[in-house]
Scaffold this active site. Structure first.
Site, PDB file in Angstrom:
ATOM      1  N   CYS A   1       0.963  -1.160  -0.195  1.00  0.00           N
ATOM      2  CA  CYS A   1       0.202  -0.193  -0.202  1.00  0.00           C
ATOM      3  C   CYS A   1       0.837   1.404  -0.069  1.00  0.00           C
ATOM      4  O   CYS A   1       1.351   1.563   0.596  1.00  0.00           O
ATOM      5  CB  CYS A   1      -1.304   0.007   1.102  1.00  0.00           C
TER       6      CYS A   1
ATOM      7  N   CYS B   1      -0.317   4.086   2.049  1.00  0.00           N
ATOM      8  CA  CYS B   1      -0.219   3.673   3.564  1.00  0.00           C
ATOM      9  C   CYS B   1       1.768   3.733   3.885  1.00  0.00           C
ATOM     10  O   CYS B   1       2.024   4.788   4.764  1.00  0.00           O
ATOM     11  CB  CYS B   1      -0.691   2.237   4.485  1.00  0.00           C
ATOM     12  N   ASP B   2       2.251   3.747   3.468  1.00  0.00           N
ATOM     13  CA  ASP B   2       4.236   3.647   3.619  1.00  0.00           C
ATOM     14  C   ASP B   2       4.503   4.606   2.704  1.00  0.00           C
ATOM     15  O   ASP B   2       5.657   4.601   2.453  1.00  0.00           O
ATOM     16  CB  ASP B   2       4.375   2.555   3.559  1.00  0.00           C
TER      17      ASP B   2
END
Ligand code: NAP
Length: 309
Positions: free
Chosen positions: A132, A135-136
Site C-alpha cells: 500500500c 499507507c507507507d
C-alpha cells in the site's frame, strides 16, 4: 439464539459497524475471521487516520477499534464464518459445525492485496515490503523503491511514490503495461520512474533485525537470468481480491467479486444484508472510508430492523 445483527469481519468497517450497532442497543455479534484486525495489522505506522496526531501502529489502531466496540457490548469471537445461507430468514451462518442465526448481517470481510507468495515477502512485510503506497509511501523520502505490477494500481502507486522517493523502478513481467493509456503516459513522462521490463521478483533480501529490505533478486522472464537490484522499499501492486468467496451464489457480486451495494447506501441485493468496507469498495480502499461505510451499514441495519416491527 436469534441475533439482531451479525457482523462478519474485524477491520475498520466491521468494528465501526459493531460500535454503532452496540450503541443502538442491538448487541451485535462480530466474527473476527482469519486475520483479526484486517489489513491494517500488516502495516506499521498509520499516519493518515484522523485523530492520531503522531500516527499509530496499524495493530494498535485495530486494538483501539476492538476495545471501543466491546465497551458498548459487542461480542467479538475469534472464529471464522465459512458458510452462509441468505436464501431463507432468519439468515444462517456457520463457523465449522456451529450454526448462528440473525435478522440482519453486515458483510465486512474486506479485500486482500494479492502477493507474490515468496517466503521473505511475508517476513519483510512492514519492513521494506508493502502492499500500500498510500499507507507507507511517506517513509521512503529520498529513497529508492520498486513497484511490482503493470496495471493501473502499479502505475498509480509508482506515480504517487515519486512525491517522496528519489527513484522508482517499475518492475513488470511482460514488455507492455496493462494500465490505461493515461496512466501509462504519466509513468513514461515521469523522469523519476524507470521501467524494468520482462522481469519478476525471485526473492526479497534483507532481515528485520538489520533494518529490513536491502535489495531484490530480479529474474529475467525471457532468459531466466537473475540479477540484484538494490532498493529501500518494494511495493507489490498486482491487484486486490475481495474476500467474497463464501458469498458467491448468495448475493449479487460484480465480475471481480466485489459485493454490489446500492448507491449512497450499504444495501445489497438482499434486504437485511448490508456490506461495508473494501468488500464493496473498488475505488477508495482506505481505513477511514471503510470505517465510514461501517457506520452507514449499522445505521442501515438499525433502520431495517425497525421496519420489521
Ligand atoms: P490488474 O489490472 O489486474 O493488474 C495487475 C497487474 O499485476 C498486471 O499487470 C499483471 O501482469 C501483474 N501481476 C499479476 N499477478 C502477478 C504476479 N504473480 N507476478 C507479477 N505480476 C503480476 O490490477 P490493478 O492494477 O490492481 O487494477 C484492478 C482494477 O482496478 C482495474 O480494473 C483497474 O483499471 C482499476 N484501477 C483503476 C485505477 C484508476 O483508474 N485510477 C487505479 C487502480 C486500479 P500482466 O499484465 O502480465 O497480467
Amino acid at each position: 439464539m436469534l441475533e439482531n445483527v451479525i457482523i462478519i469481519g474485524s477491520g475498520p468497517a466491521g468494528f465501526t459497524a459493531a460500535l454503532y450497532a452496540a450503541r443502538a442497543n442491538l448487541k451485535p455479534l462480530l466474527f473476527e475471521g482469519n486475520q483479526p484486525g484486517g489489513q491494517l495489522t500488516i502495516t506499521t505506522d498509520v499516519e493518515n487516520y484522523p485523530g492520531f496526531v503522531n500516527g499509530i501502529m496499524g495493530p494498535d489502531l485495530m486494538n483501539v477499534f476492538r476495545e471501543q466496540a466491546k465497551r458498548f457490548g459487542t461480542r467479538a469471537l475469534f472464529e471464522n464464518i465459512d458458510k452462509v445461507d441468505f436464501s431463507t430468514r432468519p439468515f444462517k451462518l456457520w463457523s465449522g459445525d456451529k450454526k448462528y442465526e440473525s435478522n440482519t448481517v453486515i458483510l465486512a470481510t474486506g479485500a486482500s492485496a494479492k502477493l507474490l507468495g515468496l517466503e521473505n515477502e511475508q517476513k519483510l512485510m512492514g519492513h521494506g515490503v508493502s502492499a500500500c503506497a498510500t499507507c507507507d509511501g511517506y517513509f521512503y523520502k529520498d529513497k529508492k523503491v520498486i513497484v511490482v505490477g503493470g496495471g493501473d494500481s502499479a502505475a498509480e502507486e509508482a506515480t504517487f511514490l515519486t512525491k517522496f522517493a528519489s527513484e522508482v523502478v517499475l518492475v513488470h513481467r511482460r514488455d507492455e503495461l496493462r494500465a490505461s493509456k493515461i496512466m501509462q503516459d504519466r509513468v513514461f513522462q515521469n523522469p523519476k520512474i524507470s521501467l524494468l521490463w520482462n522481469s519478476s521478483i525471485a526473492d526479497f533480501m534483507g532481515d528485520v533485525e538489520s533494518g529490513g529490505l536491502k535489495s531484490v533478486k530480479v529474474k529475467n522472464t525471457l532468459d531466466g537470468s537473475i540479477s540484484d537490484l538494490k532498493c529501500d522499499g518494494a511495493f507489490i501492486a498486482i491487484g486486490h481480491k475481495p474476500n467474497s468467496s463464501i458469498f458467491v451464489d448468495q448475493i449479487e457480486l460484480d465480475k471481480s467479486g466485489y459485493v454490489i451495494t446500492k448507491s449512497d447506501s450499504t444495501l445489497t441485493s438482499i434486504p437485511g444484508i448490508f456490506a461495508a468496507g473494501d468488500l464493496q469498495d473498488t475505488v477508495y480502499r482506505q481505513a477511514i472510508t471503510a470505517a465510514g461505510s461501517g457506520c452507514m451499514a449499522a445505521m442501515d441495519a438499525e433502520k431495517y430492523l425497525e421496519s420489521l416491527h
